[in-house]
Design a protein around this motif. Structure first.
Motif, PDB file in Angstrom:
ATOM      1  N   PHE A 525      20.079  15.313  23.393  1.00  0.00           N
ATOM      2  CA  PHE A 525      19.101  16.219  22.800  1.00  0.00           C
ATOM      3  C   PHE A 525      18.308  15.559  21.682  1.00  0.00           C
ATOM      4  N   GLY A 526      18.851  14.524  21.070  1.00  0.00           N
ATOM      5  CA  GLY A 526      18.132  13.830  20.015  1.00  0.00           C
ATOM      6  C   GLY A 526      18.049  14.641  18.744  1.00  0.00           C
ATOM      7  N   LYS A 527      16.865  14.675  18.138  1.00  0.00           N
ATOM      8  CA  LYS A 527      16.690  15.299  16.831  1.00  0.00           C
ATOM      9  C   LYS A 527      16.917  16.800  16.852  1.00  0.00           C
ATOM     10  N   GLU A 528      16.880  17.412  18.037  1.00  0.00           N
ATOM     11  CA  GLU A 528      17.208  18.836  18.111  1.00  0.00           C
ATOM     12  C   GLU A 528      18.623  19.104  17.625  1.00  0.00           C
ATOM     13  N   SER A 529      19.473  18.084  17.695  1.00  0.00           N
ATOM     14  CA  SER A 529      20.880  18.260  17.327  1.00  0.00           C
ATOM     15  C   SER A 529      21.112  18.101  15.827  1.00  0.00           C
ATOM     16  N   TYR A 530      20.043  18.166  15.020  1.00  0.00           N
ATOM     17  CA  TYR A 530      20.201  17.946  13.584  1.00  0.00           C
ATOM     18  C   TYR A 530      21.196  18.901  12.916  1.00  0.00           C
ATOM     19  N   PRO A 531      21.408  20.152  13.423  1.00  0.00           N
ATOM     20  CA  PRO A 531      22.409  21.014  12.764  1.00  0.00           C
ATOM     21  C   PRO A 531      23.817  20.418  12.747  1.00  0.00           C
ATOM     22  N   PHE A 532      24.066  19.428  13.604  1.00  0.00           N
ATOM     23  CA  PHE A 532      25.420  18.859  13.702  1.00  0.00           C
ATOM     24  C   PHE A 532      25.572  17.540  12.938  1.00  0.00           C
ATOM     25  N   PHE A 533      24.544  17.119  12.206  1.00  0.00           N
ATOM     26  CA  PHE A 533      24.604  15.814  11.551  1.00  0.00           C
ATOM     27  C   PHE A 533      25.822  15.686  10.631  1.00  0.00           C
ATOM     28  N   LYS A 534      26.083  16.686   9.784  1.00  0.00           N
ATOM     29  CA  LYS A 534      27.193  16.592   8.833  1.00  0.00           C
ATOM     30  C   LYS A 534      28.534  16.510   9.552  1.00  0.00           C
ATOM     31  N   LEU A 535      28.695  17.332  10.593  1.00  0.00           N
ATOM     32  CA  LEU A 535      29.941  17.303  11.357  1.00  0.00           C
ATOM     33  C   LEU A 535      30.119  15.949  12.039  1.00  0.00           C
ATOM     34  N   VAL A 536      29.021  15.399  12.571  1.00  0.00           N
ATOM     35  CA  VAL A 536      29.101  14.126  13.278  1.00  0.00           C
ATOM     36  C   VAL A 536      29.420  12.986  12.308  1.00  0.00           C
ATOM     37  N   VAL A 537      28.907  13.074  11.078  1.00  0.00           N
ATOM     38  CA  VAL A 537      29.254  12.066  10.071  1.00  0.00           C
ATOM     39  C   VAL A 537      30.767  12.051   9.847  1.00  0.00           C
ATOM     40  N   GLN A 538      31.374  13.216   9.778  1.00  0.00           N
ATOM     41  CA  GLN A 538      32.824  13.304   9.601  1.00  0.00           C
ATOM     42  C   GLN A 538      33.575  12.708  10.799  1.00  0.00           C
ATOM     43  N   LEU A 539      33.060  12.989  11.997  1.00  0.00           N
ATOM     44  CA  LEU A 539      33.687  12.426  13.198  1.00  0.00           C
ATOM     45  C   LEU A 539      33.590  10.906  13.205  1.00  0.00           C
ATOM     46  N   SER A 540      32.447  10.384  12.779  1.00  0.00           N
ATOM     47  CA  SER A 540      32.265   8.925  12.789  1.00  0.00           C
ATOM     48  C   SER A 540      33.222   8.235  11.822  1.00  0.00           C
ATOM     49  N   LYS A 541      33.573   8.922  10.736  1.00  0.00           N
ATOM     50  CA  LYS A 541      34.430   8.299   9.720  1.00  0.00           C
ATOM     51  C   LYS A 541      35.917   8.523   9.977  1.00  0.00           C
ATOM     52  N   TYR A 542      36.263   9.719  10.449  1.00  0.00           N
ATOM     53  CA  TYR A 542      37.671  10.104  10.381  1.00  0.00           C
ATOM     54  C   TYR A 542      38.311  10.498  11.710  1.00  0.00           C
ATOM     55  N   ASP A 543      37.565  10.554  12.792  1.00  0.00           N
ATOM     56  CA  ASP A 543      38.189  10.988  14.043  1.00  0.00           C
ATOM     57  C   ASP A 543      39.314  10.016  14.416  1.00  0.00           C
ATOM     58  N   LYS A 544      40.372  10.563  14.983  1.00  0.00           N
ATOM     59  CA  LYS A 544      41.523   9.752  15.356  1.00  0.00           C
ATOM     60  C   LYS A 544      41.275   8.904  16.599  1.00  0.00           C
TER      61      LYS A 544
END
Length: 631
Positions: A525-544
């Motif tokens: 979806f690209g930039k349409e997915s901007y509402p998830f940016f903060k959640l995705v930042v957390q996944l990039s740092k801390y997902d197991k």
């Protein structure tokens, strides 16, 4: 009379006559006594039907194939299920869809076992009394037993069988292989072509340049070379008195090698030439008359059951294909066949996940990772001058819309009218007049991938670890989850606002592969997915899960969010296998390609030495590309 001398040449003549009569009697006895036909496959490498005069104006004249066609059947719609050697040949030897049985990756990191109870089909022929020989390419992604071939080598020949023994022989011809187009600029400038470069067709998605014209012409010259080699083999069959007792197949082992064919799921990568000659004695085994053409669709999964059917051998239930020749078939049976399924996954170090279904004249392609450009760097592909020039012209902004699409993000789904758009340039997916066709083929493909089920919806490193020991059983045990992953992937086919809640649910799932696919959908979806940016930042740092982290980082940086290089290096260091590392590096190569300002240096010292020392190593190729020391 005692001193009468017979000239030496008379002895020679007498012995030759005796040998001829004996050979003729043996041949006649063989034709009369043999209860099943001999079967020969003549297989040319890397050539779609688009390069043969038999099919296309401007194609290469191949008089020996054309002569065989005059006495045989020309299949207008013969398809490899995969556009690359090992996956196509694994499909042929098993009769099974590769993504169902774990043989879909080129090159395989580890061999897959055949489904329980299934053998490579020549083994069934051997048990039925056939002599089986292969000269010489195999390239299977399966573990092979010693019972498949009587002989598989460069010296293999049907001539080594017992007297009156029926045979199945495969003869491979390599002169059209991709490697034959890895010439240098100096070689191109110094060597002329038999085919005139001025008149050679150039596909609409290719730039019309001297390099592309020379490559096209040289490739057609190679077709003529293969045809001459095939002619020699057919002459050998005739000299051995075998043509009237032998069913002869000619086909290409997958599509051609000009850019955007081999390795790609377009028709140029899948639609192969196929001619079948059935002699008079065995004409009851063909529902079609000799000297005709047919529009019936046949696929590589159908070759194994077809040969077994011709030989009177029962077809195993585990085989996905259906015979298209044999006593039990009719012309009406063939006329009803109008559908083919295609798949494309990893090609060497380059990852993708694309599926296609063609029904009649319409072709539907599902790009499950549409942000992966077709032109993503692949070491072996880019040894060809035409590939390198095409990339340079794109970088210089000198391509038209059809030509530059190869290097841009794709649509999640495309629909083509092959009859009116044979080169798949005009996407009809958004056309209101084609919505019913789009929805039908989308549904058909979704049913196909769910029903197998398609194992590629798990990342390759996880599949190898958890499912490679018994891929079919693994697929059945996880069929419900795979269907759920496919449903998540297909969220990208709907408006974002309509599926926003479902994406959020996937990103917050306890199942790592649902999070994984939720992130791929976000990237789609690209930039349409901007509402998830903060959640995705957390996944990039801390997902197991390491692969979830790289998909999160990929999404962020593809859409102009800052991701520190240290995060990428940490993810790479955490990789547990060479396969996992290669998948991670594929995302970094994509980022480097579409975000030219992105710079990262990955030290080779962080990898086990054996990953980098092997010839043709996938990780080494990616590292040297990323670090701008291109090989």
């Amino acid at each position: 009379m005692k001193n009468l001398k017979i000239p030496f040449f008379t002895y020679v003549l007498l012995f030759s006559l005796i040998a001829f009569v004996a050979c003729k009697e043996e041949t006649e006895d063989t034709i009369q006594e043999q209860k099943t036909p001999n079967i020969v496959w003549l297989v040319s490498e890397d050539n779609s039907k688009h390069f043969l005069k038999l099919y296309e104006e401007g194609g290469a004249p191949m008089p020996n194939i054309e002569s065989l066609a005059e006495k045989g059947i020309v299949f207008n719609n013969a398809f490899s299920n995969a556009p690359v050697c090992s996956v196509a040949r694994s499909t042929i030897i098993s009769g099974c869809y590769a993504p169902r049985v774990g043989s879909q990756y080129h090159r395989r990191m580890e061999f897959a076992p055949l489904p329980d109870g299934l053998k490579m089909f020549p083994e069934y022929l051997r048990k039925a009394g056939y002599y089986t020989s292969n000269n010489a390419k195999e390239d299977y992604n399966f573990v092979k037993s010693d019972s498949v071939w009587d002989d598989s080598s460069k010296k293999a020949s049907y001539r080594n069988r017992e007297q009156n023994q029926p045979f199945f022989h495969v003869q491979n011809f390599h002169s059209t292989h991709e490697g034959q187009l890895h010439f240098t600029k100096a070689q191109m400038d110094s060597l002329s072509t038999k085919t005139a470069t001025d008149n050679v067709p150039v596909f609409p998605y290719h730039p019309d340049t001297p390099t592309f014209r020379y490559t096209n012409a040289h490739y057609r010259d190679l077709h003529q070379k293969v045809d001459a080699e095939i002619g020699e083999f057919i002459n050998q069959l005739e000299e051995d008195g075998l043509m009237e007792n032998t069913i002869v197949f000619y086909y290409g082992d997958h599509g051609g090698v000009l850019p955007r064919s081999k390795g790609y799921i377009y028709e140029s990568g899948l639609n192969v030439p196929m001619v079948v000659y059935v002699p008079e004695k065995w004409k009851h085994l063909s529902p079609l008359k000799m000297g005709t053409r047919t529009d019936a669709f046949v696929q590589f999964i159908d070759l194994a059951p077809t040969v077994l059917n011709l030989a009177g051998v029962e077809v195993p239930e585990q085989i996905d294909g259906k015979a298209f020749l044999g006593e039990t078939l009719s012309n009406e049976n063939l006329a009803e066949r109008n559908t083919t399924f295609g798949y494309a996954d990893r090609f060497d170090e380059k990852y993708d996940l694309v599926r296609s279904i063609r029904k009649g004249k319409y072709k539907y392609i599902r790009n499950y990772q549409p942000f992966n450009a077709d032109g993503l760097f692949n070491f072996y592909r880019y040894k060809m001058l035409a590939y390198k020039e095409w990339q340079q012209l794109f970088d210089d902004g000198k391509l038209n819309e059809a030509q530059e699409q190869f290097f841009k993000a794709r649509s999640p789904e495309t629909l083509y009218d092959i009859e009116n758009d044979p080169h798949e340039v005009h996407n009809l997916a958004a056309e209101p007049s084609h919505q019913s066709t789009l929805l039908e083929l989308r549904s058909n493909l979704r049913h196909q991938v769910k029903s197998m089920p398609d194992l590629s919806f798990y990342p390759e490193p996880y599949f190898i670890e958890a499912g490679l020991s018994n891929p079919v059983a693994f697929g059945q045990e996880n069929k419900i989850e795979i269907a759920e992953l496919i449903d998540i992937a297909d969220l990208s086919l709907k408006p974002f606002d309509e599926v926003k809640a479902d994406i959020k649910k996937a990103l917050n799932s306890d199942d790592p592969w649902k999070r994984y696919w939720g992130l791929i959908v976000c990237s789609s979806f690209g930039k349409e997915s901007y509402p998830f940016f903060k959640l995705v930042v957390q996944l990039s740092k801390y997902d197991k899960n390491n692969l979830v982290r790289i998909r999160a980082a990929e999404f962020l940086i593809l859409h102009v969010q800052n991701v520190p290089n240290d995060l990428f290096l940490e993810i790479i260091k955490n990789a547990k296998s060479e396969t996992e590392t290669n998948l991670i590096l594929n995302s970094i190569v994509l980022i480097k390609t579409v975000r030219p300002g992105f710079e990262i240096n990955i030290p080779k010292s962080i990898f086990p030495p054996e990953w980098l020392e092997k010839e043709g190593d996938l990780v080494r190729r990616r590292i040297e590309f990323i670090n701008e020391n291109k090989i």
